[in-house]
Structures are given as C-alpha cells and as structure tokens.
Design a protein around this motif. Structure first.
Motif, PDB file in Angstrom:
ATOM      1  N   SER A   1     -46.551 -24.858 -12.271  1.00  0.00           N
ATOM      2  CA  SER A   1     -45.570 -25.009 -11.199  1.00  0.00           C
ATOM      3  C   SER A   1     -44.500 -26.027 -11.545  1.00  0.00           C
ATOM      4  CB  SER A   1     -46.282 -25.440  -9.907  1.00  0.00           C
ATOM      5  OG  SER A   1     -46.937 -26.694 -10.104  1.00  0.00           O
TER       6      SER A   1
ATOM      7  N   SER B   1     -34.671 -21.112  -6.789  1.00  0.00           N
ATOM      8  CA  SER B   1     -35.603 -22.032  -7.431  1.00  0.00           C
ATOM      9  C   SER B   1     -34.914 -23.342  -7.754  1.00  0.00           C
ATOM     10  CB  SER B   1     -36.160 -21.412  -8.725  1.00  0.00           C
ATOM     11  OG  SER B   1     -36.909 -22.371  -9.441  1.00  0.00           O
TER      12      SER B   1
ATOM     13  N   LEU C   1     -30.000 -16.597  -9.249  1.00  0.00           N
ATOM     14  CA  LEU C   1     -31.288 -17.213  -9.587  1.00  0.00           C
ATOM     15  C   LEU C   1     -31.333 -18.674  -9.140  1.00  0.00           C
ATOM     16  CD1 LEU C   1     -32.072 -15.909 -13.198  1.00  0.00           C
ATOM     17  CD2 LEU C   1     -33.327 -15.376 -11.112  1.00  0.00           C
TER      18      LEU C   1
ATOM     19  N   HIS D   1     -38.661 -17.541 -15.916  1.00  0.00           N
ATOM     20  CA  HIS D   1     -39.105 -18.544 -14.943  1.00  0.00           C
ATOM     21  C   HIS D   1     -40.264 -18.021 -14.094  1.00  0.00           C
ATOM     22  CE1 HIS D   1     -36.498 -16.175 -12.293  1.00  0.00           C
ATOM     23  NE2 HIS D   1     -37.016 -16.799 -11.254  1.00  0.00           N
ATOM     24  N   GLU D   2     -40.298 -16.706 -13.867  1.00  0.00           N
ATOM     25  CA  GLU D   2     -41.399 -16.124 -13.099  1.00  0.00           C
ATOM     26  C   GLU D   2     -42.690 -16.118 -13.912  1.00  0.00           C
ATOM     27  OE1 GLU D   2     -38.837 -13.017 -10.345  1.00  0.00           O
ATOM     28  OE2 GLU D   2     -39.225 -12.539 -12.458  1.00  0.00           O
TER      29      GLU D   2
ATOM     30  N   SER E   1     -43.980 -19.655 -14.020  1.00  0.00           N
ATOM     31  CA  SER E   1     -44.544 -20.137 -12.753  1.00  0.00           C
ATOM     32  C   SER E   1     -45.952 -19.600 -12.502  1.00  0.00           C
ATOM     33  CB  SER E   1     -43.625 -19.753 -11.590  1.00  0.00           C
ATOM     34  OG  SER E   1     -43.638 -18.349 -11.370  1.00  0.00           O
ATOM     35  N   ARG E   2     -46.326 -18.553 -13.189  1.00  0.00           N
ATOM     36  CA  ARG E   2     -47.679 -18.000 -13.021  1.00  0.00           C
ATOM     37  C   ARG E   2     -48.744 -18.920 -13.615  1.00  0.00           C
ATOM     38  NH1 ARG E   2     -47.637 -12.766 -11.220  1.00  0.00           N
ATOM     39  NH2 ARG E   2     -45.636 -11.664 -11.378  1.00  0.00           N
TER      40      ARG E   2
ATOM     41  N   GLU F   1     -40.038  -8.986 -14.796  1.00  0.00           N
ATOM     42  CA  GLU F   1     -40.571 -10.350 -14.757  1.00  0.00           C
ATOM     43  C   GLU F   1     -39.743 -11.190 -15.702  1.00  0.00           C
ATOM     44  OE1 GLU F   1     -44.769 -12.862 -15.053  1.00  0.00           O
ATOM     45  OE2 GLU F   1     -44.759 -10.695 -15.318  1.00  0.00           O
ATOM     46  N   ASN F   2     -39.131 -12.228 -15.166  1.00  0.00           N
ATOM     47  CA  ASN F   2     -38.251 -13.074 -15.940  1.00  0.00           C
ATOM     48  C   ASN F   2     -38.988 -14.314 -16.437  1.00  0.00           C
ATOM     49  OD1 ASN F   2     -35.609 -11.595 -15.376  1.00  0.00           O
ATOM     50  ND2 ASN F   2     -36.393 -11.977 -13.308  1.00  0.00           N
TER      51      ASN F   2
ATOM     52  N   THR G   1     -34.851 -23.706 -11.831  1.00  0.00           N
ATOM     53  CA  THR G   1     -34.198 -22.668 -12.624  1.00  0.00           C
ATOM     54  C   THR G   1     -32.705 -22.944 -12.643  1.00  0.00           C
ATOM     55  OG1 THR G   1     -35.857 -21.058 -11.918  1.00  0.00           O
ATOM     56  CG2 THR G   1     -33.868 -20.190 -12.920  1.00  0.00           C
TER      57      THR G   1
END
Length: 278
Positions: A103, A127, A123, A95-96, A99-100, A92-93, A130
């Motif tokens: 947004s 996105s 990447l 930006h991920e 985003s959780r 899990e990076n 990103t």
C-alpha cells in the motif's frame, strides 16, 4: 471494433492527430482497447496479416509487466517505480499491480503522447501515490528532474521500467547510451525492467519473420519498431546483475503457472529481463 471512445464522442484531445498512428494507441488496439483510431487499427491489421498471433505478445508483455511489478513492490519491497512510456490504461496498470502487494508504493508514469497525457492526468485524481510526468523517455535527465519535482527520492532505490519502449527508439538516438544514463543516475539497489523486440539473426524463419514485421512497422504509419539482437539488448543492461532467469522470452520469466506448452513463433520475438544495480 467499434469507433474509439474519443473519436466516436467527437472529442479529440488537444494535440492528438487521429490521422497518424501512435505507438501507444497501436498497442492499445492490440489489447483490444477502446482508445485508438482507424489509422492505429490499420497498423494492427497489417501486422496481423503477417503474424496472426501477434496479439499474443501484447498480452505477454502486459502480464510480464504485472509480474515484474509484483516482484519489485512485494518481494523486493521497493517504494518507488518509474514506468517509462507508460502508454494507455490497460486491464491492470503498474500502480494497480503494485497496490495488490503493497500500500506504500509511489508510481511515476512517464509519457509524452498527448492522448496518454489525458489519461495520465485522470490517474492523478484517483491516487495520492500515482503521478504522471509529461517527459521524453529518451532524455533521462528530463525524466529524473520531473520525477524529483513530483516527489521521487533520488537517494532511495527504485524500479525503472522500459517495457516495449526502446525498440521504438532509433539507433541514431543511441538507446544503449540512453539506458546507461538512466542506470548511472539510479542508486545502488535499484532495478531495471526491460522488454524488447528480438531478432535471432540466425538466418532461420524466426529471423525472417522479425524482418518482415520490422519492415511493416518502420515503413508504415507507425514509423518505428526495431528488432535487435540478444547482444544489443543485453548491452542495455550494462552495469546490472540479471535476476534469474536472465534475458528470456516473457512467458518463461517467473510464470504464475506451469508452461502451457510450445510457444508460438511470435512469442519468441519479444524478450525481457530484470537487472539489479549493485
């Protein structure tokens, strides 16, 4: 571990030397990733021979980054994060994780490792929030200029991450001074997240272990890895106000669940904190 994906496929990215260890690739190997070479696994084996549980702090570091990202993007609601020395993609990076909880967070990854650049450009395709910046994290002016060109708003509060980067910056480059230049250029309301190898320098077994690990890192193919004291690490936060619990071992910083018991010795050799610029 099987051969790495780029090497096994016979596609070594331009500028990548598979005969020299890379900080990003050694970290990837510690996380049991695929994007590393035999020289990187050689460093991993040497480190694990001294501290068999060392992979644990690589996982601690990744989980801490995720928790800090959720805090910055969700609790603080920052709209932009610069992740210095971003390394290779993990489970899990940044930006991920952002985003959780939001947004609308723009994440700017910074690295100058050629293999990381290959993944960074990938990447960009996934996105519109990103960005990958090929820049040297030891040169804050270069980083901010590249970020601004990509759309970073230097007038708005931001999160700046130096997660397991500065212990690979030699003393003669002035890591404290580098951080001060970053902090000086961040607007009020910004946050700095930082983790670093720690040497308690108390003459005990933990300090001895820190010394052995540093010797392996510095004298081996990787060539860097400095275990600094608490006061040396705290100096990198000069001008910032610590978010509680301050500078501490990573599992104790905003854990997702109650502690799982006594920490391993190696887990006490990596500390981190989050500071806010008033």
């Amino acid at each position: 571990m099987a051969e790495t994906s780029p090497k096994a496929a016979g596609r070594v990215p331009v500028g990548v030397d598979p005969t020299r260890a890379s900080i990003a690739r050694v970290y990837d190997a510690m996380l049991n990733g695929k994007d590393n070479y035999e020289i990187d696994r050689e460093v991993k084996r040497a480190l694990l021979a001294t501290a068999p549980e060392l992979e644990t702090i690589a996982r601690d570091n990744r989980q801490w980054l995720i928790r800090v990202t959720r805090f910055l993007a969700g609790t603080i609601e920052l709209g932009q994060i610069i992740d210095c020395g971003a390394g290779l993609p993990g489970a899990e990076n940044t930006h991920e994780a952002a985003s959780r909880v939001s947004s609308d967070v723009h994440v700017y990854y910074v690295d100058n490792d050629p293999l990381v650049a290959v993944h960074g450009r990938a990447l960009l395709e996934g996105s519109d929030r990103t960005y990958f910046l090929e820049a040297d994290l030891t040169k804050p002016d270069e980083v901010f200029a590249a970020a601004a060109e990509a759309g970073f708003d230097r007038g708005e509060p931001a999160g700046l991450m130096q997660v397991s980067t500065l212990h690979h910056v030699h003393d003669d480059l002035g890591p404290v001074e580098i951080m001060q230049r970053y902090i000086d250029q961040l607007p009020s309301g910004s946050y700095v997240a930082l983790t670093h190898f720690f040497d308690p320098e108390d003459g005990g077994p933990l300090s001895a272990l820190a010394g052995r690990l540093q010797e392996i890192m510095v004298s081996g193919p990787m060539g860097s890895g400095c275990f600094r004291t608490r006061s040396e690490i705290a100096a990198m936060f000069d001008g910032l106000e610590f978010v509680q619990p301050g500078l501490t071992v990573l599992p104790d910083w905003w854990p997702d669940a109650p502690g799982a018991g006594e920490l391993l010795d190696v887990q006490r050799l990596l500390i981190g904190g989050l500071g806010r610029k008033p």
